[in-house]
Design an enzyme around this catalytic site. Structure first.
Site, PDB file in Angstrom:
ATOM      1  N   ARG A 199      -7.325   7.713 -22.145  1.00  0.00           N
ATOM      2  CA  ARG A 199      -8.536   7.053 -21.659  1.00  0.00           C
ATOM      3  C   ARG A 199      -9.191   6.131 -22.672  1.00  0.00           C
ATOM      4  O   ARG A 199      -9.530   4.989 -22.361  1.00  0.00           O
ATOM      5  CB  ARG A 199      -9.588   8.086 -21.230  1.00  0.00           C
ATOM      6  CG  ARG A 199      -9.405   8.617 -19.858  1.00  0.00           C
ATOM      7  CD  ARG A 199      -9.810  10.061 -19.815  1.00  0.00           C
ATOM      8  NE  ARG A 199      -8.864  10.828 -20.603  1.00  0.00           N
ATOM      9  CZ  ARG A 199      -7.740  11.332 -20.121  1.00  0.00           C
ATOM     10  NH1 ARG A 199      -7.458  11.188 -18.858  1.00  0.00           N
ATOM     11  NH2 ARG A 199      -6.887  12.002 -20.882  1.00  0.00           N
ATOM     12  N   THR A 200      -9.413   6.616 -23.874  1.00  0.00           N
ATOM     13  CA  THR A 200     -10.165   5.808 -24.837  1.00  0.00           C
ATOM     14  C   THR A 200      -9.386   4.524 -25.150  1.00  0.00           C
ATOM     15  O   THR A 200      -9.933   3.426 -25.143  1.00  0.00           O
ATOM     16  CB  THR A 200     -10.441   6.618 -26.122  1.00  0.00           C
ATOM     17  OG1 THR A 200     -11.053   7.846 -25.740  1.00  0.00           O
ATOM     18  CG2 THR A 200     -11.362   5.876 -27.066  1.00  0.00           C
TER      19      THR A 200
ATOM     20  N   ARG B  99      -8.816   5.282 -34.247  1.00  0.00           N
ATOM     21  CA  ARG B  99      -8.833   6.745 -34.061  1.00  0.00           C
ATOM     22  C   ARG B  99      -7.972   7.347 -35.153  1.00  0.00           C
ATOM     23  O   ARG B  99      -6.881   6.845 -35.443  1.00  0.00           O
ATOM     24  CB  ARG B  99      -8.289   7.119 -32.682  1.00  0.00           C
ATOM     25  CG  ARG B  99      -8.098   8.616 -32.511  1.00  0.00           C
ATOM     26  CD  ARG B  99      -7.758   9.012 -31.104  1.00  0.00           C
ATOM     27  NE  ARG B  99      -8.927   8.984 -30.240  1.00  0.00           N
ATOM     28  CZ  ARG B  99      -8.995   9.578 -29.045  1.00  0.00           C
ATOM     29  NH1 ARG B  99      -7.955  10.234 -28.569  1.00  0.00           N
ATOM     30  NH2 ARG B  99     -10.086   9.506 -28.311  1.00  0.00           N
TER      31      ARG B  99
ATOM     32  N   HIS C  63     -17.166  11.387 -31.735  1.00  0.00           N
ATOM     33  CA  HIS C  63     -16.539  10.475 -30.770  1.00  0.00           C
ATOM     34  C   HIS C  63     -17.702   9.721 -30.106  1.00  0.00           C
ATOM     35  O   HIS C  63     -18.049   9.980 -28.956  1.00  0.00           O
ATOM     36  CB  HIS C  63     -15.727  11.293 -29.763  1.00  0.00           C
ATOM     37  CG  HIS C  63     -14.762  10.512 -28.933  1.00  0.00           C
ATOM     38  ND1 HIS C  63     -14.815   9.121 -28.804  1.00  0.00           N
ATOM     39  CD2 HIS C  63     -13.701  10.922 -28.171  1.00  0.00           C
ATOM     40  CE1 HIS C  63     -13.830   8.740 -28.007  1.00  0.00           C
ATOM     41  NE2 HIS C  63     -13.142   9.797 -27.614  1.00  0.00           N
TER      42      HIS C  63
ATOM     43  N   LYS D 241       5.235   5.348 -44.497  1.00  0.00           N
ATOM     44  CA  LYS D 241       5.795   5.029 -45.823  1.00  0.00           C
ATOM     45  C   LYS D 241       4.840   5.412 -46.940  1.00  0.00           C
ATOM     46  O   LYS D 241       5.136   5.222 -48.113  1.00  0.00           O
ATOM     47  CB  LYS D 241       6.082   3.525 -45.918  1.00  0.00           C
ATOM     48  CG  LYS D 241       7.025   2.992 -44.860  1.00  0.00           C
ATOM     49  CD  LYS D 241       7.209   1.487 -45.055  1.00  0.00           C
ATOM     50  CE  LYS D 241       7.954   0.873 -43.895  1.00  0.00           C
ATOM     51  NZ  LYS D 241       7.894  -0.595 -43.923  1.00  0.00           N
TER      52      LYS D 241
HETATM   53  C1  NCD Z   1     -11.324  13.580 -25.954  1.00  0.00           C
HETATM   54  C2  NCD Z   1     -10.965  13.329 -27.410  1.00  0.00           C
HETATM   55  O1  NCD Z   1      -9.993  12.643 -27.702  1.00  0.00           O
HETATM   56  O2  NCD Z   1     -11.694  13.867 -28.230  1.00  0.00           O
HETATM   57  N1  NCD Z   1     -10.655  12.735 -25.056  1.00  0.00           N
HETATM   58  C3  NCD Z   1     -11.164  11.491 -24.820  1.00  0.00           C
HETATM   59  O3  NCD Z   1     -11.315  10.689 -25.707  1.00  0.00           O
HETATM   60  N2  NCD Z   1     -11.536  11.218 -23.550  1.00  0.00           N
HETATM   61  C4  NCD Z   1     -11.274  14.993 -25.547  1.00  0.00           C
HETATM   62  C5  NCD Z   1     -10.044  15.782 -25.798  1.00  0.00           C
HETATM   63  O4  NCD Z   1      -9.033  15.311 -26.316  1.00  0.00           O
HETATM   64  O5  NCD Z   1     -10.071  16.955 -25.443  1.00  0.00           O
END
Ligand code: NCD
Length: 330
Positions: free
Chosen positions: A68-69, A120, A148, A98
């Protein structure tokens, strides 16, 4: 020499990094949600040529899995007219394998002049480290068990759309509050609102981190922790926020143990009957059994809508982040 936009570059713009929900004040959230509301209400999100970012690009580099993100940032970028460069498994497919440091990778990527880098990383604090040396805005798309912030904005935006207010709320959080970074960012955001009561129902070892509870309660939020899920809690809540067990962040010896304990927090159709009709169920997703699929058809289920709001919300956020960046070239 051509008169390409990039040749007109001037320095002196402070990058609008997005690192923690602590940086969002009420005015910022109000303006952002007004823009996101406008975008969410459009039938086709077609941005007029004078408002789009054609000719520019953004970078998405993820060292941890995501659906999703990553995809909603990517879609938001496309809809804004940006070219989007994505590395989705940077731990394996970048020079990290590396031995290159994150800082060096960011120095190189920012040198390609993207309008921003959406990052991320599995390590708490790594995204802030990247921002400290990056001349272009860095957006924290999740840093390990840390924060997040864009998910918290999305969670609040969903609450605003579905309940119609962001104050005077009773919020029940189920599952893994220890390692679930979305719960950390969400309670921090809720602590900025008026008259919010939070209850958590989690395995005993997966409560919210103590320092976080201290911070948010000192801001006026009430937090009540329980280790079981009851009908009373469900009947009490305006929002039931469900999370999966973050098994990849648990010490290996605890995984099987918690998996069994987690079963008791599962949201079934029968349990949802205890909820009020106006109440809503949110989940950042992915779900891995915490909500029965039979719940999806119930009016309280809002998690797929929540995921869909990710596009207008992130479009609005990108517009804000990129505003100054793009002025460098215009
Ligand atoms: C979450 C995350 O990556 O922290 N997912 C997201 O970004 N929608 C929640 C999760 O992974 O459980």
């Amino acid at each position: 020499m051509g008169t390409d936009k990039k040749t007109q570059k001037t320095s002196g713009v402070t990058p609008r990094h997005i690192l923690s929900v602590d940086q969002f004040d009420h005015q910022f959230v109000a303006d952002l949600f007004a823009d996101a509301d406008h975008l969410a209400n459009m039938t086709h999100r077609v941005i007029s040529p004078d408002e789009n970012f054609a000719g520019f690009h953004m970078d998405i580099t993820f060292y941890e899995p995501s659906t999703r993100t990553r995809k909603s940032f990517e879609t938001a970028g496309f809809l804004l007219g940006l070219q989007v460069s994505v590395t989705e498994n940077a731990g394996a497919f970048s020079s990290a394998i590396k031995g290159e440091t994150l800082e060096d990778s960011i120095r190189v990527l920012s040198g390609y002049d993207p309008l921003c880098i959406v990052l991320r990383h599995p390590e708490k604090g790594a995204v802030a480290r990247a921002a400290a040396i990056s001349p272009v805005p860095i957006i924290n798309a999740g840093d390990g068990a840390g924060e997040h912030p864009t998910q918290a904005l999305l969670d609040m935006f969903t609450i605003h759309r579905e309940i119609g207010r962001m104050d005077d709320l009773k919020v029940l959080i189920l599952g893994d509050c220890r390692y679930g970074r979305t719960t950390h960012s969400l309670v921090k955001m809720l602590s900025r609102q008026k008259n919010i009561h939070v209850k958590t129902a989690t395995p005993e070892q997966l409560t919210l981190p103590e320092d976080l509870v201290e911070t948010v309660t000192s801001r006026g939020l009430t937090v009540e922790e329980a280790y079981a899920l009851t009908e009373e809690q469900l009947a009490w809540a305006d929002i039931v926020y469900v999370t999966r067990l973050q098994k990849e962040r648990l010490p290996a010896e605890d995984r099987a143990n918690f998996h069994t304990q987690y079963e008791v927090f599962r949201l079934t159709e029968e349990r949802v009957k205890a909820m009020q009709p106006h109440a809503r169920i949110l989940h950042p997703l992915p779900r891995v059994g915490e909500i029965d699929t039979a719940v999806d058809a119930l009016p309280q289920a809002a998690y797929f809508k929540q995921a869909a709001y990710g596009v207008p919300l992130r479009m609005a956020l990108l517009r804000w982040v990129l505003q100054d960046q793009v002025q460098k070239y215009r």
